[in-house]
Design a protein around this motif. Structure first.
Motif, PDB file in Angstrom:
ATOM      1  N   GLY A 251       1.054 -12.066  -8.567  1.00 40.33           N
ATOM      2  CA  GLY A 251       1.350 -10.986  -7.634  1.00 40.33           C
ATOM      3  C   GLY A 251       1.217 -11.364  -6.176  1.00 40.33           C
ATOM      4  N   MET A 252       0.805 -12.597  -5.882  1.00 39.88           N
ATOM      5  CA  MET A 252       0.618 -13.030  -4.504  1.00 39.88           C
ATOM      6  C   MET A 252       1.961 -13.365  -3.860  1.00 39.88           C
ATOM      7  N   LEU A 253       1.978 -13.347  -2.531  1.00 37.66           N
ATOM      8  CA  LEU A 253       3.194 -13.652  -1.784  1.00 37.66           C
ATOM      9  C   LEU A 253       3.236 -15.141  -1.457  1.00 37.66           C
ATOM     10  N   TYR A 254       4.285 -15.823  -1.926  1.00 38.15           N
ATOM     11  CA  TYR A 254       4.497 -17.238  -1.645  1.00 38.15           C
ATOM     12  C   TYR A 254       5.729 -17.381  -0.754  1.00 38.15           C
ATOM     13  N   PHE A 255       5.783 -18.462   0.010  1.00 32.74           N
ATOM     14  CA  PHE A 255       6.923 -18.685   0.908  1.00 32.74           C
ATOM     15  C   PHE A 255       6.936 -20.152   1.314  1.00 32.74           C
ATOM     16  N   THR A 256       8.019 -20.581   1.947  1.00 36.24           N
ATOM     17  CA  THR A 256       8.058 -21.929   2.507  1.00 36.24           C
ATOM     18  C   THR A 256       8.003 -21.831   4.024  1.00 36.24           C
ATOM     19  N   THR A 257       7.338 -22.803   4.648  1.00 36.40           N
ATOM     20  CA  THR A 257       7.337 -22.905   6.103  1.00 36.40           C
ATOM     21  C   THR A 257       7.214 -24.376   6.486  1.00 36.40           C
ATOM     22  N   ASP A 258       7.788 -24.732   7.653  1.00 38.06           N
ATOM     23  CA  ASP A 258       7.702 -26.110   8.155  1.00 38.06           C
ATOM     24  C   ASP A 258       6.590 -26.250   9.194  1.00 38.06           C
ATOM     25  N   LYS A 259       5.588 -25.384   9.092  1.00 36.51           N
ATOM     26  CA  LYS A 259       4.471 -25.399  10.041  1.00 36.51           C
ATOM     27  C   LYS A 259       3.823 -26.783  10.160  1.00 36.51           C
ATOM     28  N   SER A 260       3.769 -27.510   9.055  1.00 36.28           N
ATOM     29  CA  SER A 260       3.132 -28.831   9.046  1.00 36.28           C
ATOM     30  C   SER A 260       4.094 -29.924   9.495  1.00 36.28           C
ATOM     31  N   GLY A 261       5.351 -29.576   9.751  1.00 35.87           N
ATOM     32  CA  GLY A 261       6.379 -30.564  10.068  1.00 35.87           C
ATOM     33  C   GLY A 261       7.334 -30.792   8.916  1.00 35.87           C
ATOM     34  N   TRP A 262       6.934 -30.333   7.712  1.00 34.99           N
ATOM     35  CA  TRP A 262       7.785 -30.418   6.518  1.00 34.99           C
ATOM     36  C   TRP A 262       7.793 -29.049   5.859  1.00 34.99           C
ATOM     37  N   TRP A 263       8.936 -28.648   5.300  1.00 33.29           N
ATOM     38  CA  TRP A 263       8.950 -27.394   4.552  1.00 33.29           C
ATOM     39  C   TRP A 263       8.122 -27.574   3.279  1.00 33.29           C
ATOM     40  N   SER A 264       7.101 -26.757   3.135  1.00 38.01           N
ATOM     41  CA  SER A 264       6.277 -26.808   1.932  1.00 38.01           C
ATOM     42  C   SER A 264       5.931 -25.378   1.528  1.00 38.01           C
ATOM     43  N   ILE A 265       5.368 -25.232   0.336  1.00 40.25           N
ATOM     44  CA  ILE A 265       5.090 -23.906  -0.215  1.00 40.25           C
ATOM     45  C   ILE A 265       3.698 -23.452   0.215  1.00 40.25           C
ATOM     46  N   TRP A 266       3.629 -22.240   0.734  1.00 42.17           N
ATOM     47  CA  TRP A 266       2.370 -21.652   1.178  1.00 42.17           C
ATOM     48  C   TRP A 266       2.157 -20.317   0.465  1.00 42.17           C
ATOM     49  N   ARG A 267       0.909 -19.862   0.484  1.00 39.04           N
ATOM     50  CA  ARG A 267       0.570 -18.574  -0.116  1.00 39.04           C
ATOM     51  C   ARG A 267      -0.140 -17.712   0.923  1.00 39.04           C
ATOM     52  N   ASP A 268       0.222 -16.435   0.940  1.00 38.17           N
ATOM     53  CA  ASP A 268      -0.428 -15.479   1.842  1.00 38.17           C
ATOM     54  C   ASP A 268      -1.739 -15.015   1.205  1.00 38.17           C
ATOM     55  N   ASN A 269      -2.836 -15.248   1.911  1.00 39.46           N
ATOM     56  CA  ASN A 269      -4.139 -14.790   1.414  1.00 39.46           C
ATOM     57  C   ASN A 269      -4.659 -13.628   2.238  1.00 39.46           C
ATOM     58  N   LEU A 270      -3.757 -12.757   2.652  1.00 38.22           N
ATOM     59  CA  LEU A 270      -4.052 -11.526   3.390  1.00 38.22           C
ATOM     60  C   LEU A 270      -4.542 -11.802   4.809  1.00 38.22           C
ATOM     61  N   ASP A 271      -5.560 -12.605   4.986  1.00 33.67           N
ATOM     62  CA  ASP A 271      -6.020 -12.882   6.350  1.00 33.67           C
ATOM     63  C   ASP A 271      -5.858 -14.359   6.721  1.00 33.67           C
ATOM     64  N   SER A 272      -5.322 -15.167   5.794  1.00 31.53           N
ATOM     65  CA  SER A 272      -5.110 -16.585   6.090  1.00 31.53           C
ATOM     66  C   SER A 272      -4.001 -17.102   5.189  1.00 31.53           C
ATOM     67  N   MET A 273      -3.562 -18.330   5.444  1.00 34.16           N
ATOM     68  CA  MET A 273      -2.547 -18.947   4.609  1.00 34.16           C
ATOM     69  C   MET A 273      -3.110 -20.194   3.957  1.00 34.16           C
ATOM     70  N   GLU A 274      -2.627 -20.492   2.755  1.00 29.64           N
ATOM     71  CA  GLU A 274      -2.998 -21.720   2.080  1.00 29.64           C
ATOM     72  C   GLU A 274      -1.740 -22.525   1.825  1.00 29.64           C
ATOM     73  N   ASP A 275      -1.825 -23.825   2.077  1.00 37.37           N
ATOM     74  CA  ASP A 275      -0.702 -24.710   1.812  1.00 37.37           C
ATOM     75  C   ASP A 275      -0.765 -25.136   0.351  1.00 37.37           C
ATOM     76  N   GLU A 276       0.099 -24.529  -0.470  1.00 39.91           N
ATOM     77  CA  GLU A 276       0.056 -24.782  -1.927  1.00 39.91           C
ATOM     78  C   GLU A 276       0.491 -26.195  -2.265  1.00 39.91           C
ATOM     79  N   SER A 277       1.296 -26.816  -1.391  1.00 44.24           N
ATOM     80  CA  SER A 277       1.805 -28.143  -1.709  1.00 44.24           C
ATOM     81  C   SER A 277       0.714 -29.203  -1.621  1.00 44.24           C
ATOM     82  N   GLN A 278      -0.417 -28.865  -0.987  1.00 37.42           N
ATOM     83  CA  GLN A 278      -1.491 -29.838  -0.838  1.00 37.42           C
ATOM     84  C   GLN A 278      -2.481 -29.796  -1.998  1.00 37.42           C
ATOM     85  N   GLU A 279      -2.335 -28.787  -2.877  1.00 36.29           N
ATOM     86  CA  GLU A 279      -3.314 -28.627  -3.949  1.00 36.29           C
ATOM     87  C   GLU A 279      -2.887 -29.345  -5.219  1.00 36.29           C
TER      88      GLU A 279
END
Length: 279
Positions: A251-279
């Motif tokens: 039920g969590m919100l996932y998305f891609t962003t190039d914040k790190s310089g590369w498009w990778s998958i992140w997850r919205d943790n309500l008050d922060s973001m986690e880079d799922e591609s690093q896990e």
């Protein structure tokens, strides 16, 4: 040796025709997979003047039947939102197909039986200067949520883009979110209480800088009661956020962003973001 050269230079009929060149350039895209085993896609056909056709095939380990056209010959499943289109159809609850028709830009509905498919039936009214894309079903409220483009004033600088709700009962359109120049990718949480979407503004292109926002919706009317910027908003790092999705698993919100310089998958943790591609 020159008996075959009867036409003047440059005037002979070439065996290499435009039909020969384009015959093999069928464009495939917009694949949708349904739980009942059907796979849908869009075929852009050069030999039918570029007409776009929604096609389906049933797959259970191997293809059981040849692909079958869902779009009748006098329809063209293509939207002109953002001029270049995309997001021209959706399959709702494995039972109904909604698509935008190129010639009038109206949304049409087709019931998807196992053997029979109903002819397209218009959902939105005729002669309304609206275009629709990225439809998603909001079943409990009997509506589609879509990117809507209003061409009442057809100068490019005066065209208005917003996220709207299209009633499946009368085709009326209600504005849900507006204010930015462009919108895309509306997505609903499973319980229908949250709406995520991407937006951006001139002069940025979506691969330069976009923002991902989540709205809370009122339970019955489905109007926006609060909004929260997830990524790319004011004060955040300039980034290109794309492809939001509420996971059917957690039920969590996932998305891609190039914040790190590369498009990778992140997850919205309500008050922060986690880079799922690093896990």
């Amino acid at each position: 040796g020159n008996q075959n050269m009867k036409a003047a230079y440059g005037a002979w009929r070439s065996p290499i025709t435009t039909q020969l060149i384009t015959a093999g350039s069928l464009k495939l895209g917009a694949v949708r997979c349904c739980e009942n085993g059907y796979v849908y896609w869009n075929e852009s056909r050069p030999l039918e003047a570029g007409r776009s056709v929604i096609v389906r095939s049933k797959i259970t380990g191997e293809v059981e039947a040849p692909p079958k056209d869902i779009t009748p010959p006098d329809f063209n499943a293509r939207t002109t939102v953002h001029e270049y289109g995309g997001g021209e159809y959706c399959v709702a609850d494995d039972e109904t197909l909604f698509f935008s028709n190129f010639t009038d830009q109206r949304i049409y509905r087709q019931k998807l039986g196992a053997t029979e498919v109903t002819p397209p039936e218009a959902v939105t009214p005729a002669d309304v200067p609206l275009r629709f894309a990225d439809f998603i079903m909001d079943a409990s409220r009997r509506r589609l949520i879509a990117v809507v483009e209003d061409h009442t004033e057809d100068e490019p600088s005066k065209v208005v883009n917003y996220i709207g709700a299209v009633s499946l009962d009368n085709g009326s359109v209600q504005v849900l979110v507006e204010g930015d120049d462009f919108y895309s990718s509306p997505k609903l949480s499973k319980d229908g209480q949250k709406l995520a979407f991407v937006s951006w503004n001139h002069p940025m292109m979506p691969w330069d800088s976009t923002e991902l926002t989540v709205c809370d919706l009122s339970v019955t009317e489905g109007t926006v009661v609060s909004t929260r910027s997830v990524a790319g908003g004011k004060g955040d790092v300039v980034q290109s956020v794309m492809a939001p999705l509420f996971s059917p698993i957690d039920g969590m919100l996932y998305f891609t962003t190039d914040k790190s310089g590369w498009w990778s998958i992140w997850r919205d943790n309500l008050d922060s973001m986690e880079d799922e591609s690093q896990e």
